[in-house]
Design a protein around this motif. Structure first.
Motif, short mmCIF file in Angstrom:
data_model
loop_
_atom_site.label_atom_id
_atom_site.label_comp_id
_atom_site.label_asym_id
_atom_site.label_seq_id
_atom_site.Cartn_x
_atom_site.Cartn_y
_atom_site.Cartn_z
N MET A 180 0.83 -1.20 0.00
CA MET A 180 0.00 0.00 0.00
C MET A 180 0.87 1.26 0.00
O MET A 180 0.68 2.16 -0.82
N GLN A 181 1.82 1.32 0.89
CA GLN A 181 2.66 2.51 0.96
C GLN A 181 3.48 2.69 -0.32
O GLN A 181 3.59 3.80 -0.85
N ARG A 182 4.03 1.61 -0.80
CA ARG A 182 4.86 1.67 -2.00
C ARG A 182 4.05 2.15 -3.21
O ARG A 182 4.49 3.01 -3.98
N ASN A 183 2.85 1.62 -3.37
CA ASN A 183 2.04 1.97 -4.54
C ASN A 183 1.43 3.37 -4.44
O ASN A 183 1.24 4.04 -5.45
N ILE A 184 1.11 3.81 -3.22
CA ILE A 184 0.65 5.20 -3.06
C ILE A 184 1.77 6.15 -3.47
O ILE A 184 1.55 7.14 -4.18
N ALA A 185 2.99 5.85 -3.02
CA ALA A 185 4.13 6.71 -3.37
C ALA A 185 4.36 6.72 -4.88
O ALA A 185 4.57 7.79 -5.48
N ARG A 186 4.27 5.57 -5.52
CA ARG A 186 4.49 5.50 -6.97
C ARG A 186 3.40 6.27 -7.72
O ARG A 186 3.68 6.96 -8.71
N ALA A 187 2.15 6.15 -7.26
CA ALA A 187 1.05 6.86 -7.92
C ALA A 187 1.25 8.37 -7.81
O ALA A 187 1.02 9.11 -8.78
N ALA A 188 1.71 8.83 -6.65
CA ALA A 188 1.95 10.26 -6.48
C ALA A 188 3.11 10.73 -7.35
O ALA A 188 3.06 11.81 -7.96
N GLU A 189 4.17 9.93 -7.43
CA GLU A 189 5.32 10.30 -8.25
C GLU A 189 4.95 10.31 -9.74
O GLU A 189 5.41 11.17 -10.49
N THR A 190 4.12 9.34 -10.15
CA THR A 190 3.66 9.32 -11.55
C THR A 190 2.82 10.55 -11.86
O THR A 190 2.96 11.19 -12.92
N ALA A 191 1.94 10.90 -10.91
CA ALA A 191 1.10 12.09 -11.09
C ALA A 191 1.95 13.35 -11.16
O ALA A 191 1.68 14.26 -11.95
N ALA A 192 2.99 13.40 -10.32
CA ALA A 192 3.86 14.58 -10.33
C ALA A 192 4.60 14.70 -11.66
O ALA A 192 4.77 15.80 -12.19
N ALA A 193 5.04 13.55 -12.20
CA ALA A 193 5.74 13.58 -13.49
C ALA A 193 4.83 14.03 -14.61
O ALA A 193 5.28 14.66 -15.58
N ARG A 194 3.53 13.73 -14.50
CA ARG A 194 2.56 14.12 -15.51
C ARG A 194 2.01 15.53 -15.27
O ARG A 194 1.23 16.04 -16.08
N GLY A 195 2.35 16.07 -14.09
CA GLY A 195 1.87 17.41 -13.78
C GLY A 195 0.45 17.44 -13.27
O GLY A 195 -0.25 18.45 -13.37
N GLY A 196 -0.05 16.31 -12.71
CA GLY A 196 -1.42 16.29 -12.20
C GLY A 196 -1.56 15.26 -11.11
O GLY A 196 -0.61 14.93 -10.42
N THR A 197 -2.78 14.73 -10.95
CA THR A 197 -3.06 13.71 -9.95
C THR A 197 -3.35 12.39 -10.64
O THR A 197 -3.49 12.33 -11.86
#
Length: 514
Positions: A493-510
Motif C-alpha cells: 500500500m505505501q509503495r504503490n501510493i508513493a508511486r502513484a503520487a510520483e507518476t502524477a507529479a511527473a505528468r503534472g497532475g493527480t
C-alpha cells in the motif's frame, strides 16, 4: 469540623485556602507524574524531585515547576531539595536492587523524616496501602506500613493516606488485572481471589493527595481512602471484562497456588515484570477494605462524588476509545485524564496494542501526495494486494460485516464521518492527515492512518500507521494469524501510493488508484 475543645481536626473550606509550597518526590513515578499537574491546577507552587532531572524533560508541566536533582540516600541533596518547602510528598517505594527493598524503604524514610525536620517542613504526606489490623503482612505491605510509622513518629506532622487497588491505566495493580482479564478467558487462581477489596480511581487518589496539602491545622494521623464499591478481586476481573466488551471470565480458585507461583505465572502471561508482580500478588492475600471514613470529615468528596469501579475502568480505557494519534497512541492530558496512560508510563502499561508503522520519502509535492491519499478506496482501490483485499472483503460480508460494498460517496473528496468501504473516516485534516476506523468484523478495534509531511527537498514524506487493539485472547490470536501478510498488504500500500503520487507529479497532475 472540630472537636468540642477546638483542638480537633478541621475540614478544609473554599475560603482562604493556604497555598503552601510543595515538594513532590518520585516525580518520575506513576502517582508523582499525575499529582504534579493536579497540584498546579490547584494553584500550588511545585518543586519536583528526581534522582535524574533529565528524566522530566518533555513533560508538559516541566516549565511550570522547579526541578531539583536529589536522592533520599544523599543527605546534602535531600536537605537542599526540602529547603523552603511547606508540604513534602513522600512517594518513594523501593523495589529491586542489592539490599532488600524493605531495608532500603526503611533507610529512605528515616533519612527523609530527619531532613524534613532540619529543613523546617510543616507537613509530610505519604501514600501507603490499606491492610487489616493485627495480621501478619506480606513483606511488601509490611514495608509500606513501616514507612508510614517512621514518618508518623518523626518531628514533622505527617498525613498517611492508605489506598487499596488504584484503578487507572499505568497503575501496576490495574495493569496486572487488565492483562489477566484480556488474555485469560479461563484462569486458575489462588483462593484469596475471593478476598474483598475496595478499589479507588486514580483521580480520587489525586483529589485526596491535593486535599492533604490544603488541610488547616496540624495533623499527624492515618486516613483510609477508598472508592464507593467493595467487591472481590474475582468480581473486579469480571467488571473489567464487562467494560472491555469481553465475555465473562471463568475463574477457578485452587488451594495450591502460592503467591510466588502466582507471580511467576503472571510474569509469563503478562508483560508486567515478575519483580513487580510478586509483591503485588503477595499483598492480595490480605483483604483491603477501608476501616473508617474519617477522611470525609477533613477533605470534601470530589465534585460529583467518588468514582465507582465501573466508571473508573471506563476512564482507564479512554486511551482506546478516544485515540489521539497526533502525538502517540498512548498520549493523554495529564491534568484532564489522570486515568489514562502517559508517555512516561512503563512500556508494559496501557494494555495490548499492536501496530505496523512505515515512513517513506515521495518524489512529489505534499499536495500531489495528498490528492492520491484522499482518493483511496471505492472504485479507486486500495493500492495494495488486490486479490487479498477482495478476499478479506468477501470474508467480512460472510460474517455480517460491510465488506467492500459501501464504496465511497465522492471519487476524490472525503468528509469526516462518511463510510469508505469497511472503514469510517474518523479524522480528516485536508492536506495533512487521514485517519480511518475499521468497521469490519474483527475481534478488536483497528485504525489506519495516512499522514503527509513536507520534505526539505520539496518532496513529501508519507507516514503510514496501522493500529490494532485486540479484544481478549482471540483478538491477539487474530493479529498473529494475519501478521505474515502485513508486509504484502501494508508495505505494498505505501509503495504503490508513493508511486502513484510520483507518476502524477511527473505528468503534472493527480492520479487514480490502480
Amino acid at each position: 469540623m472540630s472537636s468540642a475543645d477546638g483542638t480537633g481536626p478541621q475540614r478544609i473550606t473554599d475560603e482562604a485556602r493556604p497555598r503552601p509550597r510543595v515538594l513532590v518526590t518520585g516525580a518520575t513515578g506513576y502517582i508523582g507524574g499525575r499529582l504534579i499537574p493536579a497540584l498546579l491546577a490547584a494553584g500550588l507552587p511545585v518543586r519536583a524531585m528526581a534522582r535524574h532531572a533529565d528524566r522530566l524533560d518533555g513533560r508538559p508541566w516541566r516549565d511550570d515547576v522547579e526541578v531539583v536533582e536529589a536522592d533520599v540516600q544523599d543527605r546534602d541533596s535531600l536537605e537542599q531539595a526540602l529547603t523552603g518547602v511547606d508540604v513534602a510528598y513522600y512517594l518513594i517505594h523501593m523495589m529491586g536492587g542489592g539490599r532488600s527493598f524493605a531495608d532500603r524503604d526503611r533507610a529512605g524514610a528515616q533519612a527523609f523524616a530527619a531532613a524534613a525536620e532540619r529543613a523546617g517542613v510543616r507537613r509530610i504526606v505519604y501514600l501507603g496501602g490499606i491492610h487489616p489490623e493485627n495480621e501478619t503482612l506480606s513483606t511488601h505491605m509490611a514495608s509500606r506500613q513501616e514507612v508510614g510509622e517512621i514518618l508518623l513518629a518523626g518531628a514533622v506532622p505527617t498525613v498517611v493516606l492508605r489506598a487499596a487497588v488504584i484503578l487507572g491505566s499505568g497503575s501496576a495493580s490495574f495493569e496486572v488485572m487488565r492483562y489477566l482479564a484480556e488474555r485469560l478467558p479461563v484462569m486458575v487462581a489462588p483462593r484469596w481471589i475471593s478476598n474483598r477489596i475496595q478499589p479507588i480511581a486514580v483521580r480520587d487518589v489525586l483529589h485526596y493527595l491535593v486535599g492533604a496539602a490544603l488541610l488547616e491545622g496540624e495533623h499527624n494521623r492515618t486516613l483510609d481512602i477508598a472508592g464507593p464499591d467493595v467487591l472481590t478481586y474475582a468480581e473486579l476481573l469480571q467488571a473489567y471484562a464487562r467494560a472491555a466488551g469481553l465475555r465473562r471470565r471463568r475463574i477457578q480458585p485452587v488451594p495450591v497456588l502460592t503467591p510466588r507461583l502466582a507471580s511467576h505465572w503472571i510474569g509469563l502471561v503478562t508483560p508486567v515484570p515478575t519483580g513487580i508482580a510478586q509483591p503485588l500478588v503477595e499483598s492480595l492475600i490480605h483483604e483491603s477494605v477501608a476501616s473508617d471514613d474519617s477522611v470525609r470529615g477533613l477533605i470534601p468528596d470530589p465534585d460529583g462524588g467518588l468514582t465507582g469501579v465501573d466508571r473508573a475502568i471506563e476512564l482507564a480505557l479512554t486511551r482506546i476509545r478516544n485515540l489521539d494519534v497526533e502525538t502517540a497512541w498512548h498520549s493523554a492530558s495529564p491534568a484532564g485524564a489522570p486515568s489514562a496512560p502517559l508517555a512516561e508510563d512503563p512500556d508494559w502499561s496501557g494494555g495490548i496494542t499492536r501496530g505496523d508503522t512505515r515512513s517513506r520519502h515521495v518524489d512529489a509535492s505534499p499536495a500531489t501526495l495528498w490528492s492520491v491519499i484522499e482518493g483511496i478506496g471505492g472504485k479507486n482501490g486500495w493500492y495494495s494486494w488486490r486479490l487479498g483485499w477482495v478476499a478479506r472483503g468477501l470474508m467480512d460480508r460472510l460474517v455480517g460485516g460491510p465488506g467492500l460494498r459501501r464504496g465511497r460517496r465522492h471519487p476524490h473528496r472525503l468528509t469526516v464521518g462518511e463510510a469508505l468501504d469497511w472503514w469510517r473516516v474518523e479524522r480528516l485534516e485536508p492536506g495533512r492527515l487521514l485517519r480511518l476506523r475499521a468497521e469490519m468484523r474483527v475481534p478488536g478495534r483497528a485504525w489506519l492512518e495516512l499522514r503527509v509531511e513536507s520534505a526539505d527537498d520539496g518532496g513529501a514524506v508519507l507516514h503510514q500507521r496501522a493500529v490494532y487493539h485486540p479484544r481478549g485472547l482471540l483478538g491477539d490470536l487474530y493479529w498473529w494469524a494475519v501478521w505474515p501478510f502485513h508486509g504484502i498488504v501494508f508495505g505494498g500500500m505505501q509503495r504503490n501510493i508513493a508511486r502513484a503520487a510520483e507518476t502524477a507529479a511527473a505528468r503534472g497532475g493527480t492520479s487514480s488508484v490502480s
